[in-house]
Design a protein around this motif. Structure first.
Motif, PDB file in Angstrom:
ATOM      1  N   ILE A  66      44.164  49.971  46.256  1.00 34.93           N
ATOM      2  CA  ILE A  66      43.575  48.728  46.476  1.00 34.93           C
ATOM      3  C   ILE A  66      44.074  47.603  46.215  1.00 34.93           C
ATOM      4  O   ILE A  66      45.471  48.173  44.709  1.00 34.93           O
ATOM      5  CB  ILE A  66      42.744  48.587  47.158  1.00 34.93           C
ATOM      6  CG1 ILE A  66      41.916  48.849  45.099  1.00 34.93           C
ATOM      7  CG2 ILE A  66      41.548  49.827  47.250  1.00 34.93           C
ATOM      8  CD1 ILE A  66      40.637  48.832  44.874  1.00 34.93           C
ATOM      9  N   VAL A  67      44.564  46.426  46.546  1.00 28.27           N
ATOM     10  CA  VAL A  67      44.662  44.939  45.968  1.00 28.27           C
ATOM     11  C   VAL A  67      43.388  44.932  44.235  1.00 28.27           C
ATOM     12  O   VAL A  67      42.964  45.124  44.464  1.00 28.27           O
ATOM     13  CB  VAL A  67      45.147  44.054  46.997  1.00 28.27           C
ATOM     14  CG1 VAL A  67      45.522  42.863  46.178  1.00 28.27           C
ATOM     15  CG2 VAL A  67      45.935  44.074  48.119  1.00 28.27           C
ATOM     16  N   ALA A  68      44.186  44.146  43.295  1.00 24.88           N
ATOM     17  CA  ALA A  68      43.572  44.263  42.467  1.00 24.88           C
ATOM     18  C   ALA A  68      42.472  42.990  42.181  1.00 24.88           C
ATOM     19  O   ALA A  68      43.877  42.203  43.069  1.00 24.88           O
ATOM     20  CB  ALA A  68      44.131  44.170  40.820  1.00 24.88           C
ATOM     21  N   THR A  69      42.460  43.300  41.508  1.00 24.69           N
ATOM     22  CA  THR A  69      41.341  41.341  41.980  1.00 24.69           C
ATOM     23  C   THR A  69      41.854  40.689  40.247  1.00 24.69           C
ATOM     24  O   THR A  69      41.955  41.575  39.197  1.00 24.69           O
ATOM     25  CB  THR A  69      39.807  41.264  41.443  1.00 24.69           C
ATOM     26  OG1 THR A  69      39.947  41.590  43.101  1.00 24.69           O
ATOM     27  CG2 THR A  69      39.202  39.718  41.359  1.00 24.69           C
ATOM     28  N   ILE A  70      42.395  39.700  40.430  1.00 21.83           N
ATOM     29  CA  ILE A  70      43.390  38.943  38.952  1.00 21.83           C
ATOM     30  C   ILE A  70      42.296  37.400  38.815  1.00 21.83           C
ATOM     31  O   ILE A  70      42.434  36.165  39.756  1.00 21.83           O
ATOM     32  CB  ILE A  70      44.726  38.830  38.841  1.00 21.83           C
ATOM     33  CG1 ILE A  70      45.585  40.430  39.735  1.00 21.83           C
ATOM     34  CG2 ILE A  70      44.860  38.275  38.321  1.00 21.83           C
ATOM     35  CD1 ILE A  70      46.430  40.001  39.966  1.00 21.83           C
TER      36      ILE A  70
END
Length: 222
Positions: A66-70
């Motif tokens: 999944i796309v990470a939260t940055i």
């Protein structure tokens, strides 16, 4: 061939993640991505592994990527460490650069400077990367070089966007020129300070940097 195809996917997915086209939490299905890019799942898997190493993707065992939260805070913390690592590289380079390395460093600066005033942002970024890599190498500290390169890789999508900020190429090249002169003059204190300031994001540069980020970064930092 597989590695080559994977390297073609990475910048496309990087751009979509950093700009918010692919939002945090988005599932990155290997099969769908393979169909989209017309490749097998192997280069897709390699590309996702690369993005995970850069902190842009989270790979969950048996559940996929999944796309990470940055958050902005995370980014600023990384830039702070990056500035200090590169500063030490420049300090050591000023003391340890060899006669053979000096012309290459000067040539790398001149190649970057020749692109100022153009819209060849990606070419400038690649030249900028070459210049910084030469400084890392000139430190003659393999461990420091490795650590600096790894963090640089994690920040590369964001640093790539920085060069597109209006007026940044001119300022960046001016800073490069001062750094290179300090290194070639053997002024280690000045080389470290200039390099640290070059990488650090603060003041107006912080505001400019925020302008390159999509809204979800701001939300993630709250």
């Amino acid at each position: 061939m597989t590695t080559s195809r994977a390297s073609e996917l990475v910048p496309v997915l990087e751009q979509e993640i950093v700009t918010g086209e692919l939002k945090p939490g988005t599932r990155l299905d290997e099969t769908l991505l393979a169909e989209r890019f017309g490749v097998s799942r192997t280069p897709v898997r390699e590309a996702l592994t690369h993005l995970a190493a850069a902190g842009l993707v989270v790979i969950r065992p048996r559940r996929g990527a999944i796309v990470a939260t940055i958050s902005i805070r995370d980014l600023m913390n990384m830039f702070e460490v990056m500035a200090n690592l590169e500063g030490v590289c420049a300090r050591l380079a000023a003391r340890r650069i060899t006669p053979e390395e000096r012309p290459a460093l000067k040539a790398a600066f001149e190649a970057c400077d020749a692109l100022v005033g153009t819209d060849r942002y990606d070419d400038y970024y690649e030249g900028n990367l070459t210049l910084h890599n030469l400084i890392y190498q000139a430190s003659h500290n393999a461990y420091l070089e490795k650590q600096t390169r790894e963090l640089r890789r994690r920040l590369s999508p964001h640093r790539r966007l920085q060069v597109r900020i209006p007026g940044r190429l001119i300022k960046s090249s001016e800073e490069h020129g001062a750094i290179v002169r300090a290194i070639l003059d053997g002024n280690s204190d000045l080389a470290e300070r200039l390099t640290r300031d070059h990488v650090t994001i603060q003041g107006e540069r912080f505001t400019d940097f925020l302008s390159t980020l999509p809204p979800h970064y701001v939300q993630a930092s709250a």
